[in-house]
Design a protein around this motif. Structure first.
Motif, short mmCIF file in Angstrom:
data_model
loop_
_atom_site.label_atom_id
_atom_site.label_comp_id
_atom_site.label_asym_id
_atom_site.label_seq_id
_atom_site.Cartn_x
_atom_site.Cartn_y
_atom_site.Cartn_z
N CYS A 11 9.77 -1.54 32.49
CA CYS A 11 10.84 -0.53 32.51
C CYS A 11 10.67 0.53 31.82
CB CYS A 11 12.26 -1.18 32.18
SG CYS A 11 12.80 -2.36 33.38
N ILE A 12 10.14 0.56 30.65
CA ILE A 12 9.96 1.86 30.08
C ILE A 12 8.80 2.73 30.63
CG2 ILE A 12 8.66 2.69 27.61
CD1 ILE A 12 10.16 0.26 26.24
N ALA A 13 7.74 1.87 31.12
CA ALA A 13 6.59 2.69 31.96
C ALA A 13 7.08 3.33 32.81
CB ALA A 13 5.70 1.65 32.25
N GLY A 14 8.04 2.91 33.82
CA GLY A 14 8.83 3.79 34.92
C GLY A 14 9.31 4.82 34.28
N TYR A 15 10.17 4.69 33.28
CA TYR A 15 10.78 6.01 32.59
C TYR A 15 9.80 6.72 31.97
CZ TYR A 15 15.84 5.02 32.73
OH TYR A 15 17.09 4.91 33.21
N ASP A 16 8.90 6.34 31.51
CA ASP A 16 7.34 7.27 30.76
C ASP A 16 6.83 7.96 31.89
OD1 ASP A 16 5.97 7.67 28.14
OD2 ASP A 16 4.30 7.26 30.06
N MET A 17 6.55 7.57 32.87
CA MET A 17 5.91 8.20 34.31
C MET A 17 6.84 9.05 34.72
SD MET A 17 4.56 5.20 36.49
CE MET A 17 3.80 3.57 35.86
N ALA A 18 8.14 9.00 34.83
CA ALA A 18 9.03 10.01 35.14
C ALA A 18 9.48 10.98 34.24
CB ALA A 18 10.31 9.10 35.53
N LEU A 19 9.29 10.79 33.00
CA LEU A 19 9.44 11.89 32.02
C LEU A 19 8.12 12.72 32.07
CD1 LEU A 19 11.11 9.97 29.01
CD2 LEU A 19 12.08 11.31 30.88
N TRP A 20 7.06 12.27 32.25
CA TRP A 20 5.79 13.26 32.22
C TRP A 20 5.63 13.99 33.67
CZ3 TRP A 20 2.39 14.24 28.65
CH2 TRP A 20 2.34 13.39 27.50
N ASP A 21 6.12 13.32 34.67
CA ASP A 21 6.49 13.98 35.88
C ASP A 21 7.60 15.22 35.84
OD1 ASP A 21 6.00 14.49 38.67
OD2 ASP A 21 7.56 13.05 39.41
N ILE A 22 8.43 14.93 35.20
CA ILE A 22 9.39 15.96 34.84
C ILE A 22 8.81 17.06 34.28
CG2 ILE A 22 11.69 16.71 33.98
CD1 ILE A 22 12.69 13.99 34.62
N THR A 23 8.24 16.77 33.06
CA THR A 23 7.72 17.92 32.06
C THR A 23 6.56 18.70 32.80
OG1 THR A 23 8.35 16.21 30.33
CG2 THR A 23 6.79 18.19 29.81
N GLY A 24 5.74 18.10 33.54
CA GLY A 24 4.78 18.90 34.20
C GLY A 24 5.44 19.61 35.21
N LYS A 25 6.35 19.23 35.88
CA LYS A 25 7.13 20.15 36.93
C LYS A 25 7.93 21.34 36.30
CE LYS A 25 7.93 16.51 40.48
NZ LYS A 25 8.53 15.38 40.82
N LEU A 26 8.31 21.10 35.16
CA LEU A 26 9.07 21.96 34.56
C LEU A 26 8.35 23.13 34.16
CD1 LEU A 26 11.57 23.26 33.15
CD2 LEU A 26 11.11 21.80 30.95
N TRP A 27 6.92 22.72 33.37
CA TRP A 27 5.87 23.62 33.21
C TRP A 27 4.88 24.18 34.10
CZ3 TRP A 27 5.29 25.97 28.35
CH2 TRP A 27 6.43 25.43 27.27
N GLY A 28 5.11 23.61 35.46
CA GLY A 28 4.17 24.11 36.62
C GLY A 28 2.89 23.62 36.25
N VAL A 29 2.47 22.57 35.83
CA VAL A 29 1.13 22.08 35.74
C VAL A 29 0.89 20.46 35.86
CG1 VAL A 29 0.48 23.57 33.98
CG2 VAL A 29 1.27 21.75 33.12
#
Ligand SMILES: [Mg+2]
Length: 396
Positions: A122-140
């Motif tokens: 479950c942590i892995a699912g959250y971790d992937m989502a947080l990296w996804d959000i952060t990349g989208k926020l920074w546009g990379v």
């Protein structure tokens, strides 16, 4: 459509308006929360687990309209969904770009669940989502956040040049016919890929040590790249004994979680390759740490992966950044192709291009996700144990 991509101009213009009502006045308490930069005002508002067959696709939402996705597999999906909902109580209102801090928050939130499969998946699912959000926020793309790609393309299997064969449950002790039945697919795979190709063998922890020693001697002429899961995880002494007796390189790690699970294989010199699974070991954040400790032992990672294109792509980002890497498991699946559109390509000979876009660089089709999830003919079932010929329960 919540899964929007935000360019910098859009972010700045939208953020000012959106944040006025969403954020409390003044600096918050807690480590690094008072730091003001481009990422300081985004907050987690919700997390929605989408149950779909044997897994959960987790969407994490934010006050800026950016959502990230993660995949939870290997846990009873109804349980995974409930755990994910429960974990949200620890994350709601937090800054999703503080990925390491939030990973630690979840991992250390309940000492008696720490390190277990249900928690880590479950942590892995959250971790992937947080990296996804952060990349989208920074546009990379995420791999840039990790320090950039260290290779131009990523070798994956199966392909025309790399085949892994495996076995199911094997009884205790082997007669010549048993050994031959396991050698035959290895021989055929070698004939198929030729001397320039790669043949791997997955023992699935189901070949007893005595049988594996006999088998390994028989496979030496076929230059098998590694024997995967040569033993059941749990007793390092068995791995050491096999290491001493077998010339073929060994690999393992798909069922070991976090860098602490992988570390003993390295310190004891037991394996030649480690096989973390991004979805099982704790996400991208753990993958990168495992790659780092493996690098210290000059041991390449060979990521295990049976996730959809979502979890697979998360793993690709970590693998593109790993200095020592050999080959990635990556199965095409027509079912998940309906739901997840990844922005990379794989050639017939198994090379994956760099993901293009922002965040994980995948699109999740929520309409297709609901359609696949509502298949009335599908019922989740435990896989059940392996069985010996006499009916006794076996490892797998
Ligand atoms: Mg395996």
């Amino acid at each position: 459509m919540r899964d929007i991509r935000v360019n910098r101009r859009g972010f700045f213009s939208g953020a000012t308006v959106a944040l006025g009502a969403a954020l409390p006045e003044g600096a918050e308490a807690g480590a690094a929360t008072g730091v003001e930069d481009r990422s300081s005002r985004i907050r987690i508002t919700d997390a929605v687990p989408h149950l779909c067959r044997d897994r959960v696709f987790l969407r994490v939402d934010t006050n800026l309209g950016i959502s990230g996705w993660g995949e939870i597999k290997g846990v009873v999906p109804t349980v995974a969904a409930e755990l994910a909902r429960s974990m949200l109580t620890l994350l709601r209102g937090e800054n999703p770009t503080r990925i390491e801090h939030l990973w630690q928050t979840l991992y250390r939130a309940e000492r008696n669940q720490r390190g277990g499969a249900f928690m880590l998946h479950c942590i892995a699912g959250y971790d992937m989502a947080l990296w996804d959000i952060t990349g989208k926020l920074w546009g990379v793309p995420v791999y840039r956040l990790l320090g950039g790609a260290v290779r131009d393309k990523l070798r994956a299997y199966p392909s025309t040049t790399a085949i892994k064969v495996g076995v199911g449950v094997k009884g205790f002790g082997a007669d010549p016919a048993d050994i031959e039945s396991m050698l035959e697919p290895i021989r055929k795979a070698r004939e198929k890929v030729g001397p320039k190709g790669t043949v791997m063998f997955d023992a699935h922890s189901s070949v007893p040590p005595a049988t594996l020693r006999q088998l390994a001697a028989g496979m030496e002429p076929y230059a098998v790249r590694f024997i995967e899961e040569p033993a059941v995880p749990g007793n390092m002494e068995v791995f050491k004994q096999l290491r001493a007796a077998i010339k073929v390189p060994l690999a393992t790690g798909e069922r070991d979680r976090t860098l602490w699970g992988i570390l003993p294989y390295l310190t004891d010199g037991i394996v030649d390759f480690v096989q973390p699974d991004c979805g099982y070991t704790g996400g991208i954040s753990q993958m990168r740490k495992i790659a780092a400790i493996a690098e210290a032992y000059y041991t390449p990672i060979v990521p295990h992966c049976t996730q959809s294109y979502l979890g697979m792509t998360a793993s690709f980002h970590a693998a593109f950044n790993a200095p020592l890497f050999m080959i990635h498991e990556a199965y095409d699946d027509a079912l998940w192709a309906q739901v997840i559109k990844p922005h990379w390509k794989k050639s017939a000979d198994g090379f994956v291009t760099l993901p293009e876009g922002t965040g994980l660089c995948v699109d999740v089709d929520e309409v297709a996700l609901k359609r696949v999830a509502s298949d009335p003919t599908y019922r989740y079932q435990w896989r059940g144990p392996g069985r010996h010929p006499d009916g006794a329960v076996a490892d797998y």
